[in-house]
Design a protein around this motif. Structure first.
Motif, PDB file in Angstrom:
ATOM      1  N   HIS A 151      44.019  49.951  42.320  1.00 59.20           N
ATOM      2  CA  HIS A 151      42.624  49.936  42.758  1.00 59.20           C
ATOM      3  C   HIS A 151      41.742  49.206  41.741  1.00 59.20           C
ATOM      4  CE1 HIS A 151      38.687  51.995  43.878  1.00 59.20           C
ATOM      5  NE2 HIS A 151      39.005  51.231  44.898  1.00 59.20           N
ATOM      6  N   ALA A 152      41.938  49.489  40.473  1.00 54.00           N
ATOM      7  CA  ALA A 152      41.159  48.812  39.428  1.00 54.00           C
ATOM      8  C   ALA A 152      41.415  47.306  39.440  1.00 54.00           C
ATOM      9  CB  ALA A 152      41.486  49.403  38.060  1.00 54.00           C
ATOM     10  N   MET A 153      42.648  46.902  39.692  1.00 52.41           N
ATOM     11  CA  MET A 153      42.960  45.470  39.750  1.00 52.41           C
ATOM     12  C   MET A 153      42.182  44.790  40.876  1.00 52.41           C
ATOM     13  SD  MET A 153      47.040  45.405  38.957  1.00 52.41           S
ATOM     14  CE  MET A 153      47.182  43.604  38.857  1.00 52.41           C
ATOM     15  N   TYR A 154      42.019  45.492  41.995  1.00 57.66           N
ATOM     16  CA  TYR A 154      41.280  44.912  43.108  1.00 57.66           C
ATOM     17  C   TYR A 154      39.783  44.785  42.813  1.00 57.66           C
ATOM     18  CZ  TYR A 154      44.967  44.378  46.507  1.00 57.66           C
ATOM     19  OH  TYR A 154      46.071  43.937  47.173  1.00 57.66           O
ATOM     20  N   LEU A 155      39.297  45.504  41.844  1.00 57.84           N
ATOM     21  CA  LEU A 155      37.866  45.476  41.529  1.00 57.84           C
ATOM     22  C   LEU A 155      37.588  44.714  40.242  1.00 57.84           C
ATOM     23  CD1 LEU A 155      37.026  49.187  42.386  1.00 57.84           C
ATOM     24  CD2 LEU A 155      36.860  47.177  43.858  1.00 57.84           C
ATOM     25  N   ASN A 156      38.349  43.662  39.982  1.00 59.64           N
ATOM     26  CA  ASN A 156      38.279  42.983  38.691  1.00 59.64           C
ATOM     27  C   ASN A 156      37.236  41.873  38.587  1.00 59.64           C
ATOM     28  OD1 ASN A 156      39.653  41.115  40.289  1.00 59.64           O
ATOM     29  ND2 ASN A 156      40.989  40.485  38.627  1.00 59.64           N
ATOM     30  N   THR A 157      36.474  41.635  39.628  1.00 58.43           N
ATOM     31  CA  THR A 157      35.366  40.684  39.531  1.00 58.43           C
ATOM     32  C   THR A 157      34.144  41.305  40.189  1.00 58.43           C
ATOM     33  OG1 THR A 157      35.704  39.498  41.624  1.00 58.43           O
ATOM     34  CG2 THR A 157      36.942  38.692  39.683  1.00 58.43           C
ATOM     35  N   ARG A 158      33.021  40.749  39.858  1.00 48.87           N
ATOM     36  CA  ARG A 158      31.763  41.250  40.423  1.00 48.87           C
ATOM     37  C   ARG A 158      31.755  41.143  41.943  1.00 48.87           C
ATOM     38  NH1 ARG A 158      25.899  38.727  38.998  1.00 48.87           N
ATOM     39  NH2 ARG A 158      24.887  39.593  40.806  1.00 48.87           N
ATOM     40  N   ASP A 159      32.189  40.014  42.493  1.00 49.70           N
ATOM     41  CA  ASP A 159      32.185  39.837  43.953  1.00 49.70           C
ATOM     42  C   ASP A 159      33.124  40.813  44.639  1.00 49.70           C
ATOM     43  OD1 ASP A 159      30.295  37.834  43.796  1.00 49.70           O
ATOM     44  OD2 ASP A 159      31.761  36.206  43.859  1.00 49.70           O
ATOM     45  N   ARG A 160      34.255  41.094  44.018  1.00 45.98           N
ATOM     46  CA  ARG A 160      35.192  42.058  44.603  1.00 45.98           C
ATOM     47  C   ARG A 160      34.624  43.470  44.553  1.00 45.98           C
ATOM     48  NH1 ARG A 160      40.252  39.015  41.721  1.00 45.98           N
ATOM     49  NH2 ARG A 160      40.325  37.303  43.235  1.00 45.98           N
ATOM     50  N   LEU A 161      33.963  43.788  43.465  1.00 42.02           N
ATOM     51  CA  LEU A 161      33.315  45.095  43.362  1.00 42.02           C
ATOM     52  C   LEU A 161      32.241  45.239  44.434  1.00 42.02           C
ATOM     53  CD1 LEU A 161      32.926  47.753  41.821  1.00 42.02           C
ATOM     54  CD2 LEU A 161      31.381  46.533  40.298  1.00 42.02           C
ATOM     55  N   HIS A 162      31.486  44.190  44.658  1.00 43.17           N
ATOM     56  CA  HIS A 162      30.448  44.218  45.695  1.00 43.17           C
ATOM     57  C   HIS A 162      31.068  44.333  47.086  1.00 43.17           C
ATOM     58  CE1 HIS A 162      26.605  43.300  43.561  1.00 43.17           C
ATOM     59  NE2 HIS A 162      27.484  43.054  42.618  1.00 43.17           N
ATOM     60  N   ALA A 163      32.161  43.635  47.332  1.00 43.86           N
ATOM     61  CA  ALA A 163      32.831  43.723  48.630  1.00 43.86           C
ATOM     62  C   ALA A 163      33.323  45.147  48.887  1.00 43.86           C
ATOM     63  CB  ALA A 163      34.001  42.736  48.701  1.00 43.86           C
ATOM     64  N   GLN A 164      33.873  45.776  47.866  1.00 42.91           N
ATOM     65  CA  GLN A 164      34.329  47.168  47.995  1.00 42.91           C
ATOM     66  C   GLN A 164      33.144  48.087  48.289  1.00 42.91           C
ATOM     67  OE1 GLN A 164      37.420  48.293  47.955  1.00 42.91           O
ATOM     68  NE2 GLN A 164      37.090  50.477  47.816  1.00 42.91           N
TER      69      GLN A 164
END
Length: 186
Positions: A151-164
């Motif tokens: 899960h942390a790997m999927y949230l490794n950029t700002r845009d990915r965090l925003h998408a989540q």
């Protein structure tokens, strides 16, 4: 049994935070210079999160894909980002556990990319819950610990965090039925 659809971005909050609480508070209140705020293009979730530079090779960083796209690099088009897939293959030698983690990774990626409306979030969350049931069946009690690195790997950029966060917002307030079948694994 029904489970209220709640996902946490708390892990992403602390994992991306590299500044002190005081620095973060100053930035939130506007006490930083305008150039720093402009460079950060402040985030609703975490105002101190700016551009995440490639962190590959740093202690504790498992991600290798800091691509500008939300989906990242998936050369074999199996719905799992290549760096996540490589991490799972390297970390889980047990075939059943590896398959469970691949199912979870695919469901997590799908949720982040497709939960663009409340209806689509509901569908994606069902697959995510089924992947949780699969991980639970293969790992037992520590199943949640097993999924946190992916899960942390999927949230490794700002845009990915925003998408989540957008996907979670689309799921907010909905009830998602827990997986109740006897074969949660693909």
């Amino acid at each position: 049994m029904a489970a209220v659809a709640v996902c946490s971005v708390a892990a992403a909050w602390w994992s991306f935070s590299s500044r002190s609480e005081g620095d973060a508070r100053n930035q939130v209140t506007g006490a930083t210079t305008s150039s720093a705020v402009q460079a950060n293009k402040s985030s609703v979730l975490n105002p101190q999160v700016g551009t995440v530079e490639n962190q590959a090779g740093r202690p504790g960083v498992k991600s290798r894909d800091f691509d500008a796209s939300i989906a990242g690099i998936d050369a074999n088009k199996n719905g799992i980002r290549d760096d996540v897939e490589h991490y799972i293959e390297k970390t889980y030698p047990n075939p059943a556990q590896r398959a469970a983690m691949m199912q979870y990774a695919k469901a997590q990626q799908n949720f982040m990319l497709t939960a663009t409306t409340p209806e689509r979030a509901q569908l994606a969350a069902r697959e995510l819950w089924r992947s949780f049931a699969c991980a639970r069946s293969e790992f037992g009690r520590p199943w949640l610990d097993a999924t946190k690195d992916v899960h942390a790997m999927y949230l490794n950029t700002r845009d990915r965090l925003h998408a989540q966060a957008r996907a979670q917002d689309n799921l907010a307030g909905q009830i998602v039925e827990s997986y109740s079948g006897d074969k949660p694994c693909d």
